[in-house]
Design a protein around this motif. Structure first.
Motif, PDB file in Angstrom:
ATOM      1  N   THR A  23       3.474  10.141  12.928  1.00 42.47           N
ATOM      2  CA  THR A  23       3.761   9.160  11.882  1.00 42.47           C
ATOM      3  C   THR A  23       3.614   9.840  10.519  1.00 42.47           C
ATOM      4  OG1 THR A  23       1.457   8.400  11.860  1.00 42.47           O
ATOM      5  CG2 THR A  23       3.029   7.168  13.220  1.00 42.47           C
ATOM      6  N   LEU A  24       4.485   9.464   9.597  1.00 44.40           N
ATOM      7  CA  LEU A  24       4.455   9.993   8.229  1.00 44.40           C
ATOM      8  C   LEU A  24       4.748   8.857   7.256  1.00 44.40           C
ATOM      9  CD1 LEU A  24       6.597  13.262   8.659  1.00 44.40           C
ATOM     10  CD2 LEU A  24       4.116  13.146   8.408  1.00 44.40           C
ATOM     11  N   VAL A  25       4.168   8.967   6.077  1.00 45.96           N
ATOM     12  CA  VAL A  25       4.477   7.990   5.032  1.00 45.96           C
ATOM     13  C   VAL A  25       5.845   8.318   4.443  1.00 45.96           C
ATOM     14  CG1 VAL A  25       3.821   7.070   2.772  1.00 45.96           C
ATOM     15  CG2 VAL A  25       2.069   7.547   4.484  1.00 45.96           C
ATOM     16  N   HIS A  26       6.762   7.360   4.549  1.00 42.30           N
ATOM     17  CA  HIS A  26       8.102   7.526   3.997  1.00 42.30           C
ATOM     18  C   HIS A  26       8.126   7.124   2.527  1.00 42.30           C
ATOM     19  CE1 HIS A  26      12.633   6.324   4.159  1.00 42.30           C
ATOM     20  NE2 HIS A  26      12.416   7.383   3.406  1.00 42.30           N
ATOM     21  N   THR A  27       7.673   5.879   2.232  1.00 41.47           N
ATOM     22  CA  THR A  27       7.586   5.384   0.855  1.00 41.47           C
ATOM     23  C   THR A  27       6.201   4.794   0.653  1.00 41.47           C
ATOM     24  OG1 THR A  27       9.936   4.858   0.851  1.00 41.47           O
ATOM     25  CG2 THR A  27       8.607   3.880  -0.890  1.00 41.47           C
ATOM     26  N   SER A  28       5.488   5.303  -0.343  1.00 42.96           N
ATOM     27  CA  SER A  28       4.114   4.867  -0.587  1.00 42.96           C
ATOM     28  C   SER A  28       4.087   3.485  -1.221  1.00 42.96           C
ATOM     29  CB  SER A  28       3.398   5.870  -1.484  1.00 42.96           C
ATOM     30  OG  SER A  28       2.117   5.383  -1.861  1.00 42.96           O
ATOM     31  N   SER A  29       2.988   2.765  -0.998  1.00 44.86           N
ATOM     32  CA  SER A  29       2.777   1.461  -1.625  1.00 44.86           C
ATOM     33  C   SER A  29       2.241   1.594  -3.042  1.00 44.86           C
ATOM     34  CB  SER A  29       1.791   0.633  -0.792  1.00 44.86           C
ATOM     35  OG  SER A  29       0.517   1.261  -0.785  1.00 44.86           O
ATOM     36  N   GLY A  30       1.826   2.782  -3.418  1.00 44.61           N
ATOM     37  CA  GLY A  30       1.194   2.975  -4.715  1.00 44.61           C
ATOM     38  C   GLY A  30      -0.321   2.997  -4.639  1.00 44.61           C
ATOM     39  N   HIS A  31      -0.870   2.640  -3.472  1.00 46.41           N
ATOM     40  CA  HIS A  31      -2.322   2.662  -3.266  1.00 46.41           C
ATOM     41  C   HIS A  31      -2.601   3.549  -2.052  1.00 46.41           C
ATOM     42  CE1 HIS A  31      -3.105  -0.599  -6.143  1.00 46.41           C
ATOM     43  NE2 HIS A  31      -2.015  -1.151  -5.661  1.00 46.41           N
ATOM     44  N   TYR A  81      -6.803  -3.920   6.907  1.00 46.01           N
ATOM     45  CA  TYR A  81      -6.589  -4.231   5.488  1.00 46.01           C
ATOM     46  C   TYR A  81      -7.858  -3.860   4.713  1.00 46.01           C
ATOM     47  CZ  TYR A  81      -4.335  -6.845   1.662  1.00 46.01           C
ATOM     48  OH  TYR A  81      -3.726  -7.203   0.500  1.00 46.01           O
ATOM     49  N   PRO A  82      -7.789  -2.951   3.729  1.00 46.69           N
ATOM     50  CA  PRO A  82      -8.997  -2.566   2.977  1.00 46.69           C
ATOM     51  C   PRO A  82      -9.627  -3.798   2.321  1.00 46.69           C
ATOM     52  CG  PRO A  82      -7.209  -1.028   2.532  1.00 46.69           C
ATOM     53  CD  PRO A  82      -6.619  -2.142   3.325  1.00 46.69           C
ATOM     54  N   PRO A  83     -10.919  -4.058   2.575  1.00 47.88           N
ATOM     55  CA  PRO A  83     -11.547  -5.284   2.063  1.00 47.88           C
ATOM     56  C   PRO A  83     -11.496  -5.396   0.539  1.00 47.88           C
ATOM     57  CG  PRO A  83     -12.914  -4.254   3.753  1.00 47.88           C
ATOM     58  CD  PRO A  83     -11.834  -3.287   3.438  1.00 47.88           C
ATOM     59  N   LEU A  84     -11.705  -4.291  -0.179  1.00 49.73           N
ATOM     60  CA  LEU A  84     -11.707  -4.357  -1.637  1.00 49.73           C
ATOM     61  C   LEU A  84     -10.348  -4.800  -2.177  1.00 49.73           C
ATOM     62  CD1 LEU A  84     -13.770  -1.149  -2.553  1.00 49.73           C
ATOM     63  CD2 LEU A  84     -14.535  -3.540  -2.554  1.00 49.73           C
ATOM     64  N   LEU A  85      -9.281  -4.260  -1.602  1.00 49.74           N
ATOM     65  CA  LEU A  85      -7.945  -4.648  -2.055  1.00 49.74           C
ATOM     66  C   LEU A  85      -7.606  -6.069  -1.637  1.00 49.74           C
ATOM     67  CD1 LEU A  85      -5.938  -1.360  -1.333  1.00 49.74           C
ATOM     68  CD2 LEU A  85      -6.961  -2.130  -3.478  1.00 49.74           C
ATOM     69  N   ARG A  86      -8.034  -6.461  -0.421  1.00 44.69           N
ATOM     70  CA  ARG A  86      -7.751  -7.822   0.045  1.00 44.69           C
ATOM     71  C   ARG A  86      -8.475  -8.850  -0.806  1.00 44.69           C
ATOM     72  NH1 ARG A  86      -9.594  -8.320   5.862  1.00 44.69           N
ATOM     73  NH2 ARG A  86     -11.582  -8.072   4.786  1.00 44.69           N
ATOM     74  N   ASP A  87      -9.760  -8.588  -1.142  1.00 50.10           N
ATOM     75  CA  ASP A  87     -10.506  -9.537  -1.969  1.00 50.10           C
ATOM     76  C   ASP A  87      -9.949  -9.614  -3.380  1.00 50.10           C
ATOM     77  OD1 ASP A  87     -12.074  -9.915   0.238  1.00 50.10           O
ATOM     78  OD2 ASP A  87     -13.683  -8.579  -0.437  1.00 50.10           O
ATOM     79  N   ALA A  88      -9.358  -8.515  -3.860  1.00 49.15           N
ATOM     80  CA  ALA A  88      -8.773  -8.516  -5.203  1.00 49.15           C
ATOM     81  C   ALA A  88      -7.354  -9.072  -5.214  1.00 49.15           C
ATOM     82  CB  ALA A  88      -8.775  -7.098  -5.773  1.00 49.15           C
ATOM     83  N   GLY A  89      -6.837  -9.441  -4.036  1.00 49.81           N
ATOM     84  CA  GLY A  89      -5.476  -9.981  -3.971  1.00 49.81           C
ATOM     85  C   GLY A  89      -4.396  -8.937  -4.140  1.00 49.81           C
ATOM     86  N   ILE A  90      -4.711  -7.680  -3.853  1.00 44.40           N
ATOM     87  CA  ILE A  90      -3.750  -6.588  -4.009  1.00 44.40           C
ATOM     88  C   ILE A  90      -3.129  -6.287  -2.654  1.00 44.40           C
ATOM     89  CG2 ILE A  90      -3.434  -4.173  -4.655  1.00 44.40           C
ATOM     90  CD1 ILE A  90      -5.791  -4.491  -6.555  1.00 44.40           C
ATOM     91  N   GLY A  91      -1.818  -6.321  -2.588  1.00 48.12           N
ATOM     92  CA  GLY A  91      -1.097  -6.003  -1.361  1.00 48.12           C
ATOM     93  C   GLY A  91      -0.010  -4.991  -1.634  1.00 48.12           C
ATOM     94  N   GLY A  92       0.789  -4.747  -0.650  1.00 46.44           N
ATOM     95  CA  GLY A  92       1.882  -3.800  -0.822  1.00 46.44           C
ATOM     96  C   GLY A  92       2.553  -3.494   0.502  1.00 46.44           C
ATOM     97  N   THR A  93       3.650  -2.765   0.413  1.00 45.21           N
ATOM     98  CA  THR A  93       4.433  -2.390   1.586  1.00 45.21           C
ATOM     99  C   THR A  93       4.527  -0.878   1.668  1.00 45.21           C
ATOM    100  OG1 THR A  93       5.749  -4.418   1.495  1.00 45.21           O
ATOM    101  CG2 THR A  93       6.662  -2.582   2.748  1.00 45.21           C
ATOM    102  N   VAL A  94       4.249  -0.361   2.844  1.00 46.57           N
ATOM    103  CA  VAL A  94       4.334   1.077   3.104  1.00 46.57           C
ATOM    104  C   VAL A  94       5.426   1.291   4.139  1.00 46.57           C
ATOM    105  CG1 VAL A  94       3.084   3.157   3.765  1.00 46.57           C
ATOM    106  CG2 VAL A  94       1.851   1.244   2.711  1.00 46.57           C
ATOM    107  N   HIS A  95       6.417   2.117   3.826  1.00 43.92           N
ATOM    108  CA  HIS A  95       7.451   2.477   4.797  1.00 43.92           C
ATOM    109  C   HIS A  95       6.997   3.734   5.528  1.00 43.92           C
ATOM    110  CE1 HIS A  95      10.684  -0.339   3.580  1.00 43.92           C
ATOM    111  NE2 HIS A  95      10.001  -0.335   2.438  1.00 43.92           N
ATOM    112  N   VAL A  96       6.929   3.629   6.847  1.00 44.85           N
ATOM    113  CA  VAL A  96       6.356   4.692   7.669  1.00 44.85           C
ATOM    114  C   VAL A  96       7.428   5.254   8.594  1.00 44.85           C
ATOM    115  CG1 VAL A  96       4.586   5.261   9.387  1.00 44.85           C
ATOM    116  CG2 VAL A  96       4.085   3.596   7.578  1.00 44.85           C
ATOM    117  N   TRP A  97       7.484   6.582   8.669  1.00 42.61           N
ATOM    118  CA  TRP A  97       8.327   7.249   9.658  1.00 42.61           C
ATOM    119  C   TRP A  97       7.598   7.279  11.003  1.00 42.61           C
ATOM    120  CZ3 TRP A  97      13.230   8.041   9.211  1.00 42.61           C
ATOM    121  CH2 TRP A  97      13.818   8.356   7.991  1.00 42.61           C
ATOM    122  N   PHE A  98       8.310   6.978  12.077  1.00 45.29           N
ATOM    123  CA  PHE A  98       7.778   7.049  13.438  1.00 45.29           C
ATOM    124  C   PHE A  98       8.624   8.039  14.231  1.00 45.29           C
ATOM    125  CE2 PHE A  98       6.546   2.941  11.847  1.00 45.29           C
ATOM    126  CZ  PHE A  98       5.300   2.694  12.382  1.00 45.29           C
TER     127      PHE A  98
END
Length: 215
Positions: free
Chosen positions: A168-176, A140-157
């Protein structure tokens, strides 16, 4: 003589005695009781209240009727009977000039660079869930975790016949972008059971969500 017989014998005299006594009582009440009259309870009212009726309600005109869609009309076309399909023969397409058959090994799902569909009856299952949870906290990126920013990434396997992770490929980005890269690092440590199509192991592509959230 029983009591019932004695009662029946004296019934007639008791009946007439009661009738005579009731008659005398009524005469005495009518002779000595003052005359009874009902009090007048009629109600009169001189003033009249006029109730004003509300004005007539004017209804708006009915909306214009929506035009029905035009019914489709089949066009009648004439086909020239002289038009024919040219006969295809091996003389025009010799066997030596035909393209080679596709390479089935190269077309296998595990070797494909892009997600493709492969039928299966038993989907792959994650074998190391505890390790996956630790990787989520570690990556978990520390800067995003400390700022309370999260998200969901859909990944192809991409998973081969043995359950090994091929790609592995990014299917749907989290926006970050930082979360997307962290999700790919987490995806790289996941181990799967093989996918089965009935009783045969098959390579497959599957998509799974990887979520980063603050507690």
């Amino acid at each position: 003589m029983t009591a019932n017989d004695r009662f029946k014998k004296s019934f007639t005299s008791r009946l007439w005695g009661g009738v005579i006594l009731a008659t005398l009582l009524h005469f005495a009440v009518l002779a000595f009781w003052p005359e009874l009259r009902a009090q007048d309870y009629s109600v009169t009212r001189d003033e009249l209240t006029v109730v004003e009726l509300p004005p007539d309600v004017v209804l708006p005109d009915a909306p214009q009727e929506i035009a029905r869609p035009a019914a489709p009309v089949l066009a009648v076309g004439e086909i020239d009977e002289a038009i024919t399909i040219h006969v295809t023969t091996f003389r025009d397409n010799p066997v030596s000039a035909l393209p080679p058959p596709p390479d089935t090994a190269a077309a296998a799902v595990g070797n494909s660079d892009t997600p493709v569909f492969t039928p299966f009856t038993v989907k792959p299952d994650i074998m190391n869930r505890d390790e996956l949870l630790r990787a989520l906290e570690r990556e978990y990126p520390p800067l995003l975790r400390d700022a309370g920013i999260g998200g969901t990434v859909h990944v192809w396997f991409s998973i081969d016949e043995e359950g090994g992770l091929v790609r592995t490929l990014v299917h749907t980005s989290s926006g970050h972008q930082a979360l997307d890269q962290a999700a790919l690092r987490v995806a790289g440590i996941i181990r799967f059971t093989p996918a089965l199509n009935r009783d045969k192991r098959v390579p497959v592509w599957i998509s799974l969500p990887i979520t980063f959230r603050t507690r």
